[in-house]
Structure formats: structure tokens, C-alpha cells
Design a protein around this motif. Structure first.
Motif, PDB file in Angstrom:
ATOM      1  N   SER A  71      23.428   8.342  13.341  1.00  0.00           N
ATOM      2  CA  SER A  71      22.514   9.459  13.067  1.00  0.00           C
ATOM      3  C   SER A  71      21.073   8.966  13.116  1.00  0.00           C
ATOM      4  N   VAL A  72      20.197   9.864  13.558  1.00  0.00           N
ATOM      5  CA  VAL A  72      18.747   9.593  13.605  1.00  0.00           C
ATOM      6  C   VAL A  72      18.066  10.723  12.859  1.00  0.00           C
ATOM      7  N   ARG A  73      17.340  10.374  11.789  1.00  0.00           N
ATOM      8  CA  ARG A  73      16.642  11.393  10.978  1.00  0.00           C
ATOM      9  C   ARG A  73      15.173  11.016  10.857  1.00  0.00           C
ATOM     10  N   LEU A  74      14.304  12.038  10.918  1.00  0.00           N
ATOM     11  CA  LEU A  74      12.876  11.853  10.687  1.00  0.00           C
ATOM     12  C   LEU A  74      12.424  12.963   9.743  1.00  0.00           C
ATOM     13  N   PHE A  75      11.848  12.574   8.600  1.00  0.00           N
ATOM     14  CA  PHE A  75      11.458  13.580   7.599  1.00  0.00           C
ATOM     15  C   PHE A  75      10.282  13.056   6.785  1.00  0.00           C
ATOM     16  N   GLY A  76       9.636  13.973   6.081  1.00  0.00           N
ATOM     17  CA  GLY A  76       8.517  13.599   5.227  1.00  0.00           C
ATOM     18  C   GLY A  76       9.000  13.285   3.814  1.00  0.00           C
ATOM     19  N   ASN A  77       8.246  12.373   3.128  1.00  0.00           N
ATOM     20  CA  ASN A  77       8.643  11.985   1.778  1.00  0.00           C
ATOM     21  C   ASN A  77       7.419  11.434   1.032  1.00  0.00           C
ATOM     22  N   ASP A 131      23.952  12.065  15.944  1.00  0.00           N
ATOM     23  CA  ASP A 131      23.320  13.261  15.394  1.00  0.00           C
ATOM     24  C   ASP A 131      21.812  13.025  15.294  1.00  0.00           C
ATOM     25  N   VAL A 132      21.040  14.047  15.605  1.00  0.00           N
ATOM     26  CA  VAL A 132      19.578  13.945  15.542  1.00  0.00           C
ATOM     27  C   VAL A 132      19.056  15.058  14.650  1.00  0.00           C
ATOM     28  N   ASP A 133      18.212  14.685  13.671  1.00  0.00           N
ATOM     29  CA  ASP A 133      17.599  15.663  12.759  1.00  0.00           C
ATOM     30  C   ASP A 133      16.128  15.283  12.592  1.00  0.00           C
ATOM     31  N   ILE A 134      15.247  15.987  13.312  1.00  0.00           N
ATOM     32  CA  ILE A 134      13.818  15.651  13.315  1.00  0.00           C
ATOM     33  C   ILE A 134      13.044  16.820  12.707  1.00  0.00           C
ATOM     34  N   ALA A 135      12.238  16.519  11.691  1.00  0.00           N
ATOM     35  CA  ALA A 135      11.373  17.545  11.094  1.00  0.00           C
ATOM     36  C   ALA A 135      10.068  17.591  11.886  1.00  0.00           C
ATOM     37  N   PRO A 136       9.796  18.656  12.636  1.00  0.00           N
ATOM     38  CA  PRO A 136       8.583  18.707  13.468  1.00  0.00           C
ATOM     39  C   PRO A 136       7.300  18.498  12.669  1.00  0.00           C
ATOM     40  N   GLU A 137       7.253  19.057  11.429  1.00  0.00           N
ATOM     41  CA  GLU A 137       6.053  18.904  10.607  1.00  0.00           C
ATOM     42  C   GLU A 137       5.789  17.440  10.286  1.00  0.00           C
ATOM     43  N   ALA A 138       6.846  16.706   9.965  1.00  0.00           N
ATOM     44  CA  ALA A 138       6.685  15.276   9.675  1.00  0.00           C
ATOM     45  C   ALA A 138       6.258  14.519  10.934  1.00  0.00           C
ATOM     46  N   ALA A 139       6.861  14.841  12.080  1.00  0.00           N
ATOM     47  CA  ALA A 139       6.511  14.158  13.324  1.00  0.00           C
ATOM     48  C   ALA A 139       5.053  14.381  13.699  1.00  0.00           C
ATOM     49  N   SER A 140       4.528  15.562  13.403  1.00  0.00           N
ATOM     50  CA  SER A 140       3.151  15.870  13.779  1.00  0.00           C
ATOM     51  C   SER A 140       2.122  15.125  12.925  1.00  0.00           C
ATOM     52  N   ARG A 141       2.551  14.519  11.828  1.00  0.00           N
ATOM     53  CA  ARG A 141       1.624  13.810  10.936  1.00  0.00           C
ATOM     54  C   ARG A 141       1.522  12.322  11.260  1.00  0.00           C
ATOM     55  N   LEU A 142       2.030  11.931  12.417  1.00  0.00           N
ATOM     56  CA  LEU A 142       1.911  10.547  12.865  1.00  0.00           C
ATOM     57  C   LEU A 142       0.931  10.464  14.029  1.00  0.00           C
ATOM     58  N   ASP A 143       0.019   9.461  13.959  1.00  0.00           N
ATOM     59  CA  ASP A 143      -0.885   9.246  15.093  1.00  0.00           C
ATOM     60  C   ASP A 143      -0.119   8.555  16.218  1.00  0.00           C
ATOM     61  N   ARG A 144      -0.811   8.313  17.328  1.00  0.00           N
ATOM     62  CA  ARG A 144      -0.125   7.781  18.512  1.00  0.00           C
ATOM     63  C   ARG A 144       0.504   6.420  18.234  1.00  0.00           C
ATOM     64  N   ALA A 145      -0.247   5.524  17.543  1.00  0.00           N
ATOM     65  CA  ALA A 145       0.270   4.175  17.311  1.00  0.00           C
ATOM     66  C   ALA A 145       1.535   4.210  16.471  1.00  0.00           C
ATOM     67  N   ARG A 146       1.549   5.015  15.416  1.00  0.00           N
ATOM     68  CA  ARG A 146       2.729   5.079  14.546  1.00  0.00           C
ATOM     69  C   ARG A 146       3.867   5.841  15.225  1.00  0.00           C
ATOM     70  N   ARG A 147       3.503   6.827  16.043  1.00  0.00           N
ATOM     71  CA  ARG A 147       4.545   7.537  16.794  1.00  0.00           C
ATOM     72  C   ARG A 147       5.240   6.590  17.770  1.00  0.00           C
ATOM     73  N   PRO A 195      10.161  14.601  18.530  1.00  0.00           N
ATOM     74  CA  PRO A 195      11.409  15.363  18.637  1.00  0.00           C
ATOM     75  C   PRO A 195      12.057  15.241  20.023  1.00  0.00           C
ATOM     76  N   GLU A 196      11.219  15.160  21.068  1.00  0.00           N
ATOM     77  CA  GLU A 196      11.760  15.040  22.422  1.00  0.00           C
ATOM     78  C   GLU A 196      12.176  13.603  22.726  1.00  0.00           C
ATOM     79  N   SER A 197      11.317  12.641  22.377  1.00  0.00           N
ATOM     80  CA  SER A 197      11.612  11.251  22.744  1.00  0.00           C
ATOM     81  C   SER A 197      12.811  10.711  21.972  1.00  0.00           C
ATOM     82  N   LEU A 198      12.942  11.060  20.672  1.00  0.00           N
ATOM     83  CA  LEU A 198      14.095  10.588  19.901  1.00  0.00           C
ATOM     84  C   LEU A 198      15.375  11.252  20.393  1.00  0.00           C
ATOM     85  N   ALA A 199      15.284  12.519  20.778  1.00  0.00           N
ATOM     86  CA  ALA A 199      16.458  13.193  21.334  1.00  0.00           C
ATOM     87  C   ALA A 199      16.896  12.541  22.638  1.00  0.00           C
ATOM     88  N   LEU A 200      15.924  12.114  23.441  1.00  0.00           N
ATOM     89  CA  LEU A 200      16.253  11.436  24.680  1.00  0.00           C
ATOM     90  C   LEU A 200      16.953  10.102  24.409  1.00  0.00           C
TER      91      LEU A 200
END
Length: 471
Positions: free
Chosen positions: A401-407, A361-377, A342-347
Motif C-alpha cells: 500500500s502507498v498512502r500520502l496524508f497530512g498530519n 493500493d494507493v490512497d493519496i490526499a490531494p490537499e496534503a500533496a499540494s502542500r509540498l514544494d517541488r524539492a519535497r515532492r 497523485p499521478e506520479s505515485l499512481a504510476l
């Protein structure tokens, strides 16, 4: 079983000798008594008969003693021969033990060495020790069978320099190369293939050589000369040398593979640096360029704003120089990818807004972001940086626009713009798209890029997500 092969008793003498030592004196005494009573007393007067009996008894004792002493001497000679034979066997076993110990130590030492030149030198040194030779040499062939390197042991660098260039594989060394089996000679000069030595070559007589084979193919030959303490090399020397050659083949191949891995690692590291520079420093420099272009257009009409913009450009240029300095010093700069998404994409979005004057526009789902390990992040961050960099450089877009979400078990990163678009079929060779594909592939993700001329573009990255409980 005969008495000759009967086991000795507690006295250490054969059973036949022990029986004779008991029975023969008894028979002698009984015979003398019978001889005196039945014969001598009838032939001679009483005094003379006893004297004759005494002489016969003494002669019998002497004959018996002589026979016993002869037998004992034969036993002692046999014992001495057996002792000598056992001593020779013990010495051979001790030599064999030392050779096996040396071969084992050589094998352990070779497996710990990865530098090719060091491996070759260690093989030559260990071979000389294993067979107690004065000189050793190891020749390694290239793909065409020509001697590529020739490593020596027991010869000083000055002697080696005086000998001259590498052997050409002729004479006895060439014979061994073609035969591919060990050769052991008491006098190497007597061999039909021998062609002598160069002028300053040290004198050598006894010789043993064995090929170094890997999966049946020759890597080189191992040579030993001048057996120390004996006129020629032994079967045990040959067996130990063949074992060492088998270990040397594996060690040489390991060193070759290690060199290949190092070369591949250098190429991969260069590729990584190119990707990181493209994703970080190059995009920063491109952003500085856009700012300077904007300053040039507004300098006359808006001098104060242009001055502020120029200050931001200088700050970004200094940051890019600092990143480059870090790479030159061998230090990877700390990137925004080390921060939560959420911070790095906003930057990244802020940089696109200030560098390219694009509304992001930035729309980041924190729950989805937290489910990525370091390599995928990190992959998501750099792919987003590439996508926004492409938009800034080529799209001439006003909005992105930049969006990150779970699916459904995946985390989706989607970046869109309203720019001029591009023909995907003719635009797949740029570093940006190439880097994005490689980063997606490296972390098991799926990357889709859609665009048509005049209708903008969409980048969609689907990353495997960790279970919700594994954060």
C-alpha cells in the motif's frame, strides 16, 4: 619671522627686496645732495664739485644695480631649482598614480579570474607592467615548499624551453623564500646568495622580489628583473609590488578553492546520477527482468499471454535505453516526479503491479500533496520508487500500500507490504535505503523504516509542509 621666510607679495619678490628698491635710491639721492652741499662744494671749485658729485652718484647707482641684479639672479636660480623640484615631485606623483591605477586594475582583473593557470599568468603580466620591468616570474610552492609551477612574463616560449627545468629554489630565489620579506637589488649578481643563471638564460641585473603570503604562510614568490628607464627599482615599485602580491595571494587561494569546488561538484554529480539511475533506469531494467522471468515460466502453457508480456518487456527496455541515452548526452530525462504526486505515485503503483505482479493500493490526499514544494515532492516520489523497488526485488510480497496524508503540519508518505521482511540492522548498507536517507535529509524530512523477518516492512516519511495558503 625673518624676511627669508616671509611670503612674497603681488610682485613675487621678497619684502626685503621690495623695501630696498624703494628706500635705497631715495637714500642715495639724499646722500649725494648732502655730500655736495656740505663737503664737495667746500673742497673743490663749483664746476669741479658738481663733476665729483656726479662721479660719486654714478658709482653708487652702479653698486646699487649690481646688488639688485645679484639678488635677482639668486632669486631666479632658486625659482629654477624649485621648479625643477616641483617637476620631479609631479613626475613621481604621476608615476605613483599610474602604479596605483595599475595595481587597482590588476586587483579587479584577478578577482574575476578563477582558472589557476590564468591567474598566475595574469599576476606575472600585471607585476611587470606595474613596476615597468622587462621580465617577471611567479613561483608557487607545493605543501613541502618545492617550486610547483613557475610562470614567466616577458620571455618567449622558445626562450623558456631553452632555459630548462623549473628552478629548485636555490640561490637568490631560495634566499627570498626563506627570508619571507622583499629584496631589492641594483645588481643581483653582487648578492652573496646569487649563483648565476643557466646557459641560455637572458642577462639580468636589477632585481626586486617579494613573497606571496596568505595568513602568514607562503604561497609563492614574485620576481621582477631589469627595470626599464632606470638602473634599479624604486621604493614606489616595491610598495606597488607588495600590494599586488597581497591581491595575488587572495586570487591564487580563490582559484584553488574553485578547483576544489569543481572536484566536489563532479563527485556530487556522479552521486546524483547514480541515485537517479538507481531510482529510474535500474528499477526499470529490474522490472523488465521480472517480466522476462514470468514469460519464461508461462511460455509453454500460455504462449499468447507470454507474447503480450514479452511485448511489454521490450517496450520497457526501449524506454530504459532512451533514459540511458539521455544521460550519455548530458540530458536528465523527464521523470514522473515532474507530475503531481497523485499521478506520479499512481504510476509507480501501476509499474509495481505489472512488473512484480504485486497488488498495490494507493490512497493519496490531494490537499496534503499540494502542500509540498517541488524539492519535497521529488523526494517523496523517489523514496516511494525506492521502497516499491525494494518490495519488488526482495519482499516476495503479495500486497502493498502507498498512502500520502497530512498530519499536524507534516505530510506523511507511508508504504507497507506483507512480504518476508528483513533484519533492519543487517540490511542498512544497500543503495536503496542509503538513497532514501540522503533524499530525506536533503529536504529536512524524517525517515523511519521498520521491519522484522516474516512480518513485512513499513517505510514512513514525514515531510515539512507549507502553510495551507501557500500552494
Amino acid at each position: 619671522m625673518s624676511d627669508r621666510t616671509s611670503p612674497p607679495g603681488r610682485s613675487g619678490y621678497p619684502r626685503r627686496l621690495r623695501i630696498a628698491a624703494l628706500v635705497l635710491p631715495s637714500l642715495l639721492i639724499a646722500g649725494l645732495v648732502a655730500l655736495d652741499y656740505f663737503l664737495v662744494e667746500r673742497l673743490f671749485p663749483v664746476g669741479v664739485s658738481h663733476l665729483v658729485t656726479l662721479v660719486i652718484g654714478v658709482a653708487g647707482v652702479l653698486a646699487f644695480s649690481t646688488a639688485v641684479f645679484n639678488q635677482l639672479s639668486a632669486l631666479q636660480a632658486r625659482d629654477r631649482a624649485n621648479t625643477q623640484q616641483l617637476r620631479v615631485i609631479a613626475e613621481e606623483l604621476e608615476l605613483k598614480r599610474k602604479q596605483l591605477q595599475a595595481v587597482n586594475a590588476a586587483g579587479l582583473a584577478l578577482t574575476s579570474e578563477l582558472d589557476r593557470d590564468a591567474v598566475l599568468q595574469r599576476v606575472a603580466d600585471q607585476a611587470r607592467l606595474v613596476a615597468n620591468a622587462k621580465y617577471a616570474a611567479l613561483g608557487v610552492f607545493d605543501e613541502e615548499g618545492v617550486v610547483e609551477t613557475f610562470t614567466t612574463s616577458g620571455i618567449s616560449p622558445e626562450e623558456r624551453a631553452r632555459i630548462g627545468p623549473l628552478p629548485r629554489g636555490r640561490g637568490l630565489l631560495g634566499h627570498l623564500q626563506h627570508e619571507r620579506r622583499p629584496i631589492r637589488l641594483r645588481d643581483l649578481h653582487a648578492h652573496p646568495s646569487s649563483v648565476g643563471f643557466p646557459k641560455d638564460h637572458p642577462p639580468m641585473t636589477s632585481f626586486i622580489g617579494t613573497p606571496i603570503l596568505l595568513r602568514g604562510e607562503p604561497l609563492g614568490n614574485l620576481y621582477l628583473t631589469e627595470k626599464q628607464g632606470a638602473p634599479e627599482f624604486t621604493d614606489a615599485d616595491q610598495e606597488a609590488l607588495e600590494t599586488l602580491a597581497a591581491q595575488a595571494a587572495i586570487a591564487i587561494e580563490n582559484a584553488r578553492l574553485y578547483e576544489q569546488i569543481e572536484r566536489v561538484s563532479v563527485v556530487e554529480e556522479r552521486h546524483r546520477i547514480r541515485m537517479d539511475l538507481h531510482d529510474g533506469v535500474m528499477q526499470s531494467l529490474y522490472g523488465v527482468g521480472l517480466l522476462l522471468e514470468d514469460v519464461a515460466e508461462r511460455l509453454q502453457e500460455e504462449p499468447e499471454d507470454s507474447k503480450a508480456t514479452l511485448g511489454r518487456a521490450v517496450d520497457r527496455l526501449n524506454a530504459a535505453i532512451a533514459d540511458l541515452r539521455g544521460y550519455v548526452l548530458g540530458l536528465r530525462p523527464i521523470q514522473a516526479s515532474d507530475q503531481p504526486l497523485p499521478e506520479s505515485l499512481a504510476l509507480l503503483a501501476d509499474q509495481a503491479r505489472s512488473n512484480a505482479l504485486i497488488d498495490v493500493d494507493v490512497d493519496i490526499a490531494p490537499e496534503a500533496a499540494s502542500r509540498l514544494d517541488r524539492a519535497r515532492r521529488e523526494a517523496a516520489y523517489y523514496i516511494a520508487a525506492d521502497a516499491l523497488g525494494n518490495i519488488a526485488r526482495h519482499a516476495r510480497a503479495r500486497h502493498a500500500s502507498v498512502r500520502l496524508f497530512g498530519n499536524d503540519g507534516t505530510v506523511v508518505l507511508q508504504i507497507t507490504d506483507d512480504g518476508v521482511g528483513f533484519d533492519f540492522e543487517t540490511s542498512t548498507t544497500g543503495h536503496g535505503l542509503h538513497n532514501m536517507r540522503e533524499r530525506a535529509f536533503a529536504v529536512g524530512a524524517t525517515l523511519q523504516v521498520h521491519s522484522t523477518p516474516g512480518a513485512g516492512a513499513r517505510v514512513r516519511l514525514e515531510l515539512p509542509a507549507a502553510p495551507a495558503s501557500a500552494k
